[in-house]
Design an enzyme around this catalytic site. Sequence first.
Site, short mmCIF file in Angstrom:
data_model
loop_
_atom_site.label_atom_id
_atom_site.label_comp_id
_atom_site.label_asym_id
_atom_site.label_seq_id
_atom_site.Cartn_x
_atom_site.Cartn_y
_atom_site.Cartn_z
N PHE A 172 -5.53 0.41 -8.09
CA PHE A 172 -4.94 -0.88 -7.74
C PHE A 172 -4.28 -1.48 -8.98
O PHE A 172 -4.90 -1.58 -10.04
CB PHE A 172 -6.01 -1.84 -7.22
CG PHE A 172 -5.46 -3.11 -6.64
CD1 PHE A 172 -5.02 -3.16 -5.32
CD2 PHE A 172 -5.37 -4.26 -7.40
CE1 PHE A 172 -4.51 -4.31 -4.78
CE2 PHE A 172 -4.86 -5.43 -6.87
CZ PHE A 172 -4.42 -5.46 -5.55
N ASP A 212 0.83 -1.20 0.00
CA ASP A 212 0.00 0.00 0.00
C ASP A 212 0.86 1.26 0.00
O ASP A 212 1.80 1.37 0.79
CB ASP A 212 -0.90 0.03 1.24
CG ASP A 212 -1.95 -1.05 1.23
OD1 ASP A 212 -2.21 -1.62 0.15
OD2 ASP A 212 -2.53 -1.34 2.30
N GLN A 233 -14.12 -4.73 -3.39
CA GLN A 233 -13.72 -3.83 -4.47
C GLN A 233 -13.91 -4.42 -5.86
O GLN A 233 -14.07 -3.68 -6.83
CB GLN A 233 -12.25 -3.42 -4.30
CG GLN A 233 -11.96 -2.63 -3.04
CD GLN A 233 -11.34 -3.50 -1.97
OE1 GLN A 233 -11.72 -4.65 -1.82
NE2 GLN A 233 -10.41 -2.95 -1.22
N ASN A 286 -20.02 -3.68 2.21
CA ASN A 286 -20.38 -2.45 2.89
C ASN A 286 -21.71 -1.97 2.31
O ASN A 286 -22.29 -2.60 1.42
CB ASN A 286 -19.27 -1.40 2.79
CG ASN A 286 -18.98 -0.96 1.37
OD1 ASN A 286 -19.85 -0.97 0.50
ND2 ASN A 286 -17.74 -0.55 1.12
N GLY A 329 -12.34 -2.31 7.19
CA GLY A 329 -13.25 -3.41 6.89
C GLY A 329 -12.57 -4.76 6.98
O GLY A 329 -13.18 -5.75 7.41
N ASP A 330 -11.31 -4.82 6.58
CA ASP A 330 -10.56 -6.08 6.67
C ASP A 330 -10.37 -6.47 8.14
O ASP A 330 -10.47 -7.65 8.50
CB ASP A 330 -9.20 -5.94 6.00
CG ASP A 330 -9.30 -5.63 4.52
OD1 ASP A 330 -10.33 -5.98 3.90
OD2 ASP A 330 -8.36 -5.03 3.97
N PHE A 340 -1.34 -0.98 -4.21
CA PHE A 340 -2.55 -0.21 -3.93
C PHE A 340 -2.10 1.21 -3.61
O PHE A 340 -1.34 1.43 -2.66
CB PHE A 340 -3.30 -0.82 -2.74
CG PHE A 340 -4.50 -0.04 -2.28
CD1 PHE A 340 -5.63 0.07 -3.07
CD2 PHE A 340 -4.51 0.58 -1.03
CE1 PHE A 340 -6.75 0.78 -2.65
CE2 PHE A 340 -5.62 1.29 -0.59
CZ PHE A 340 -6.75 1.38 -1.40
N GLY A 379 -21.97 1.36 12.35
CA GLY A 379 -21.90 -0.03 12.79
C GLY A 379 -22.15 -1.02 11.67
O GLY A 379 -21.85 -0.75 10.50
#
Length: 327
Positions: free
Chosen positions: A116, A12, A172, A195, A256-257, A102, A228
């Site tokens: 990416f 990243d 993604q 999400n 999120g990971d 990334f 949440g």
Amino acid sequence: MRIAVTGSIATDHLMVFPGRFTDQLIDGELERVSLSFLADRLEIRHGGVGANIAFGLGRLGTRPILVGAAGLDFAEYGSRLREAGVDTEAVRVSESLHTARFVCTTDTDQNQIATFYAGAMAEAVRINLEDAHWRTGGLDLVLIGADDPQAMLRHTASAHGLGIPVAADPSQQLARLSGDQTRALVEGATWLFTNAYEAALLQERTGWSEADVLARVSTWIVTRGADGISLLSRDVPRRDIPAVTTDAAADPTGVGDAFRAGFLAGLARRLPPERAAQLGCALATVALESVGTQEYKLLATDLLARIDRVYGSTAARDIEPCLAGVS
């Protein structure tokens, strides 16, 4: 529980723009955008959704099997993952390509613009999930994370063929998956992660309603950032789990990971989904407070204090045994 995490392995490049992207956008001119943002900070970190989730699982004491493709420059990264408790035997190392990249810029509103580059990820389709299944004595769950689309489809088919429960997490890659591909990845999954935006995109791609999706998966987990997460199941009322709040947000990349790692670690320790989600939310906030997707410091006492504050002492007591050995 033996969990295999399939997905990208990347480096990243994270930059911060000290302004708001939206201030640079002109109504009526969005068809021809040519913008340059002067960043005032650059961080180069290890990442990739597969590696991020596996890293979090490893730190929580659940020895995951990482399934993905990396490049010529993977030696140091692989050593770091193994130190964190990740089994990297199923990682394919390319003989000619570099590990995926990334590149992401975040503004002061936590909006992001990212690109990416796949690199060695293109070779992920050559990995045979069955090899990891038999080598480890049998997998109990396979997370299908964002990866080369053909690899995602191959791993999904292999898992179903072997009778291994699947956690579908296209994230993604929904932007480039066709309707047929998306339907193939979701159909029959035990768990589905998206999400809120991806939830709408998934329905657009598949042509399915929310009810149609829930007729095909056991539980759909929708992450909603500061609002949440929601647990959706066909026969159970919707369950909303509040986020663990913080005043020290630093970088949303990989949050999120981290949630997925905490959630799956909870499942591996036989927690019910609500408790697993609470552990996931706590770990997500710890990640949010760090720059880089794998740079967070993990302390059991800190996680339990956060859980106690938001979800109560009963939740903290239920989750505490899952954090034995986390220091």
